[in-house]
Design a protein around this motif. Sequence first.
Motif, PDB file in Angstrom:
ATOM      1  N   LYS A  87      54.038 -44.526 -34.851  1.00 44.38           N
ATOM      2  CA  LYS A  87      53.434 -45.821 -35.211  1.00 44.38           C
ATOM      3  C   LYS A  87      52.482 -46.287 -34.109  1.00 44.38           C
ATOM      4  N   VAL A  88      52.881 -46.068 -32.862  1.00 42.87           N
ATOM      5  CA  VAL A  88      52.051 -46.493 -31.732  1.00 42.87           C
ATOM      6  C   VAL A  88      50.713 -45.744 -31.768  1.00 42.87           C
ATOM      7  N   TYR A  89      50.774 -44.400 -31.961  1.00 40.28           N
ATOM      8  CA  TYR A  89      49.536 -43.620 -31.954  1.00 40.28           C
ATOM      9  C   TYR A  89      48.625 -44.016 -33.112  1.00 40.28           C
ATOM     10  N   SER A  90      49.215 -44.288 -34.301  1.00 41.82           N
ATOM     11  CA  SER A  90      48.334 -44.629 -35.428  1.00 41.82           C
ATOM     12  C   SER A  90      47.720 -46.020 -35.215  1.00 41.82           C
ATOM     13  N   TYR A  91      48.457 -46.917 -34.561  1.00 38.89           N
ATOM     14  CA  TYR A  91      47.920 -48.254 -34.276  1.00 38.89           C
ATOM     15  C   TYR A  91      46.746 -48.170 -33.288  1.00 38.89           C
ATOM     16  N   LEU A  92      46.895 -47.273 -32.291  1.00 41.17           N
ATOM     17  CA  LEU A  92      45.881 -47.198 -31.232  1.00 41.17           C
ATOM     18  C   LEU A  92      44.573 -46.564 -31.698  1.00 41.17           C
ATOM     19  N   ARG A 100      35.446 -45.361 -27.597  1.00 40.39           N
ATOM     20  CA  ARG A 100      34.601 -44.148 -27.540  1.00 40.39           C
ATOM     21  C   ARG A 100      33.171 -44.463 -27.993  1.00 40.39           C
ATOM     22  N   ALA A 101      33.064 -45.476 -28.879  1.00 43.93           N
ATOM     23  CA  ALA A 101      31.732 -45.847 -29.374  1.00 43.93           C
ATOM     24  C   ALA A 101      30.975 -46.716 -28.366  1.00 43.93           C
ATOM     25  N   GLY A 102      31.602 -46.956 -27.182  1.00 46.36           N
ATOM     26  CA  GLY A 102      30.880 -47.661 -26.116  1.00 46.36           C
ATOM     27  C   GLY A 102      31.210 -49.144 -25.995  1.00 46.36           C
ATOM     28  N   GLU A 103      32.173 -49.648 -26.835  1.00 43.18           N
ATOM     29  CA  GLU A 103      32.540 -51.065 -26.696  1.00 43.18           C
ATOM     30  C   GLU A 103      33.354 -51.252 -25.431  1.00 43.18           C
ATOM     31  N   ASP A 104      33.247 -52.452 -24.847  1.00 50.45           N
ATOM     32  CA  ASP A 104      33.998 -52.726 -23.631  1.00 50.45           C
ATOM     33  C   ASP A 104      35.290 -53.446 -23.985  1.00 50.45           C
ATOM     34  N   LEU A 105      36.421 -52.750 -23.883  1.00 52.07           N
ATOM     35  CA  LEU A 105      37.698 -53.432 -24.124  1.00 52.07           C
ATOM     36  C   LEU A 105      38.780 -52.773 -23.291  1.00 52.07           C
ATOM     37  N   ALA A 106      39.813 -53.550 -22.996  1.00 58.62           N
ATOM     38  CA  ALA A 106      40.958 -53.029 -22.251  1.00 58.62           C
ATOM     39  C   ALA A 106      42.106 -52.832 -23.233  1.00 58.62           C
ATOM     40  N   ILE A 107      42.672 -51.621 -23.282  1.00 55.71           N
ATOM     41  CA  ILE A 107      43.803 -51.325 -24.175  1.00 55.71           C
ATOM     42  C   ILE A 107      45.085 -51.253 -23.342  1.00 55.71           C
ATOM     43  N   VAL A 108      46.049 -52.097 -23.686  1.00 55.06           N
ATOM     44  CA  VAL A 108      47.316 -52.165 -22.943  1.00 55.06           C
ATOM     45  C   VAL A 108      48.466 -51.818 -23.887  1.00 55.06           C
ATOM     46  N   VAL A 109      49.290 -50.829 -23.512  1.00 53.71           N
ATOM     47  CA  VAL A 109      50.507 -50.531 -24.272  1.00 53.71           C
ATOM     48  C   VAL A 109      51.685 -50.988 -23.423  1.00 53.71           C
ATOM     49  N   ALA A 110      52.456 -51.945 -23.957  1.00 54.95           N
ATOM     50  CA  ALA A 110      53.587 -52.521 -23.216  1.00 54.95           C
ATOM     51  C   ALA A 110      54.880 -52.219 -23.967  1.00 54.95           C
ATOM     52  N   GLU A 117      57.546 -43.280 -22.586  1.00 50.79           N
ATOM     53  CA  GLU A 117      56.536 -42.214 -22.609  1.00 50.79           C
ATOM     54  C   GLU A 117      55.707 -42.158 -21.324  1.00 50.79           C
ATOM     55  N   GLY A 118      55.485 -43.336 -20.686  1.00 47.26           N
ATOM     56  CA  GLY A 118      54.742 -43.369 -19.423  1.00 47.26           C
ATOM     57  C   GLY A 118      53.387 -42.679 -19.504  1.00 47.26           C
ATOM     58  N   GLU A 119      53.163 -41.744 -18.557  1.00 47.13           N
ATOM     59  CA  GLU A 119      51.853 -41.076 -18.476  1.00 47.13           C
ATOM     60  C   GLU A 119      51.541 -40.215 -19.693  1.00 47.13           C
ATOM     61  N   ALA A 120      52.583 -39.812 -20.426  1.00 46.15           N
ATOM     62  CA  ALA A 120      52.354 -38.987 -21.624  1.00 46.15           C
ATOM     63  C   ALA A 120      51.446 -39.727 -22.610  1.00 46.15           C
ATOM     64  N   LEU A 121      51.555 -41.070 -22.647  1.00 46.78           N
ATOM     65  CA  LEU A 121      50.688 -41.869 -23.524  1.00 46.78           C
ATOM     66  C   LEU A 121      49.220 -41.695 -23.127  1.00 46.78           C
ATOM     67  N   LEU A 122      48.954 -41.690 -21.824  1.00 44.30           N
ATOM     68  CA  LEU A 122      47.579 -41.549 -21.339  1.00 44.30           C
ATOM     69  C   LEU A 122      47.033 -40.154 -21.671  1.00 44.30           C
ATOM     70  N   ARG A 123      47.922 -39.154 -21.629  1.00 39.56           N
ATOM     71  CA  ARG A 123      47.462 -37.802 -21.961  1.00 39.56           C
ATOM     72  C   ARG A 123      47.087 -37.712 -23.439  1.00 39.56           C
ATOM     73  N   ARG A 124      47.895 -38.370 -24.296  1.00 44.49           N
ATOM     74  CA  ARG A 124      47.612 -38.339 -25.737  1.00 44.49           C
ATOM     75  C   ARG A 124      46.401 -39.203 -26.086  1.00 44.49           C
ATOM     76  N   VAL A 125      46.325 -40.402 -25.478  1.00 47.51           N
ATOM     77  CA  VAL A 125      45.231 -41.339 -25.792  1.00 47.51           C
ATOM     78  C   VAL A 125      44.590 -41.777 -24.473  1.00 47.51           C
ATOM     79  N   PRO A 126      43.629 -40.972 -23.963  1.00 46.05           N
ATOM     80  CA  PRO A 126      43.061 -41.271 -22.642  1.00 46.05           C
ATOM     81  C   PRO A 126      42.320 -42.613 -22.580  1.00 46.05           C
ATOM     82  N   GLU A 127      42.029 -43.196 -23.752  1.00 42.91           N
ATOM     83  CA  GLU A 127      41.319 -44.490 -23.774  1.00 42.91           C
ATOM     84  C   GLU A 127      42.210 -45.648 -23.335  1.00 42.91           C
ATOM     85  N   ILE A 128      43.526 -45.430 -23.275  1.00 39.70           N
ATOM     86  CA  ILE A 128      44.434 -46.509 -22.840  1.00 39.70           C
ATOM     87  C   ILE A 128      44.132 -46.854 -21.383  1.00 39.70           C
TER      88      ILE A 128
END
Length: 486
Positions: A87-92, A100-110, A117-128
């Motif tokens: 669910k987390v991955y599909s939401y992100l 990726r399209a160049g918008e400026d935003l900060a993505i936070v997973v809390a 998951e820790g760093e594994a999240l960053l490996r799956r979704v480097p945009e976080i």
Amino acid sequence: GASNGGGGGGGGEGAEASGELRRNSGRGRGAQLRYSMDSMGCQMNTADAERMEGQLRSLGFARAEEGTPAQVVVLNTCSIREHAEAKVYSYLGPHAARKRAGEDLAIVVAGCVAQQEGEALLRRVPEIDMVMGPQYANRLGDLLEGVFNGNQIVATAPTHIMEDPTQPQRSSTVCAWVNVIYGCNERCTYCVVPTTRGSEQSRPRDAVRAEIEALVAEGYREVTLLGQNIDSWGSDLSPKQSFADLLRDVGGVDGLARMRFVTSHPRYMSPRVIDAVAEVPALCPMFHIPFQSGDDGILRDMGRGHTAARYREIVDNIRTRLPDAAITADAIVGFPGETEEQFENTLQLMRDVRFDQINTAAYSPRPHTPAAVWGDQVEEGVKKERLRRINELAAEHALERRQRYLGRVEEVLVEKRNERHPAQVKGRNPQGCPVFFEGDIDELKGQLVPVRIVEARPYSLVGERAEGRFAGGRYADDGESVVVEA
């Protein structure tokens, strides 16, 4: 009231941090920065989300309306149920695509998936930009500063939770949640909470009381105290203190109409807590005590530290002292190795107790838990069938338990409009059962209203406003109400 955690990034730091985001995003001073906050899971998570929203607002962010882009996107995750990570991955996905399209935003997973998951999240979704465990919910302001300065942050190390002055952005103006203890020292073999929320840390009594006093001053009528294992509050404080004493102290705050608390553990539940509920007028006659299984063998494999007989004894103590109290619980079916006979023991416990409500779940293996790797997993079809049977019995008992309210005048604290039927308002009686009746929300919100119950449904009641003043009162065994004039 004061919430918890390190500094909320108030004044100087916060202004600097959000200024940095404006510069990086090419927005001038006057541009309004927006955030979005989506929260999954338990009440603890909702309370954490409220605290994080409070900090974002103190940094000058406003909540993004539906359909408008947010510059800070926060997903507060829960890892209890199956498919939590998916669910987390599909939401992100869509937010990562914006980035990726160049918008400026900060993505936070809390929250708990972030912790797990820790760093594994960053490996799956480097945009976080940031992964942070629940113990950092009150440090969001500080951590975002690092993000705005271009860093990718993983905050999952254990930390001592400190008191913090930022105001939670609460979702209700009538009822508020107040954390009293974080973490859990139990090691139930199916549960991710100890690994995601850390070891138990009680909040000091004065901090809890100060938060409740501030809430009452703001106009809140009801407070629910939160803890994953609330009965062990105070055991880590020096000198040790008891949860029953906390209830008596904070339950006596002037102007507080109602207080509830969750979650009790059968292993630690004390008769003194039942006495406090019986004797402190603001404390509502309801207890949420998960039993998880009615079979001693399964309880032992789960590492629950209590038997079915011990659970029945607690129920007897409650019913003797408070015959009209609501007792609610959680139960898991299809735990590894559960036989048909063991499942029957769960149904039998339910028949003996007759719960007002049960939250049920089919067992799902969670990462980093012992039971997940056991060989004797129950097949999905069997789990589904057992879930259907337990839900059927739970609904039958819920409806049966609601019958006692018929014809009675119940004191209902009005919380909001009934969205489905706008001429009705929704509130709850002291036992926590939702009650719907016709009324004007602008006139009644936050009021204690006498309502005569005319219809009982499995999980709610329907009533009509009763004439005359009603000032609470306890009920006699025979179902006749005892009205006490204030």
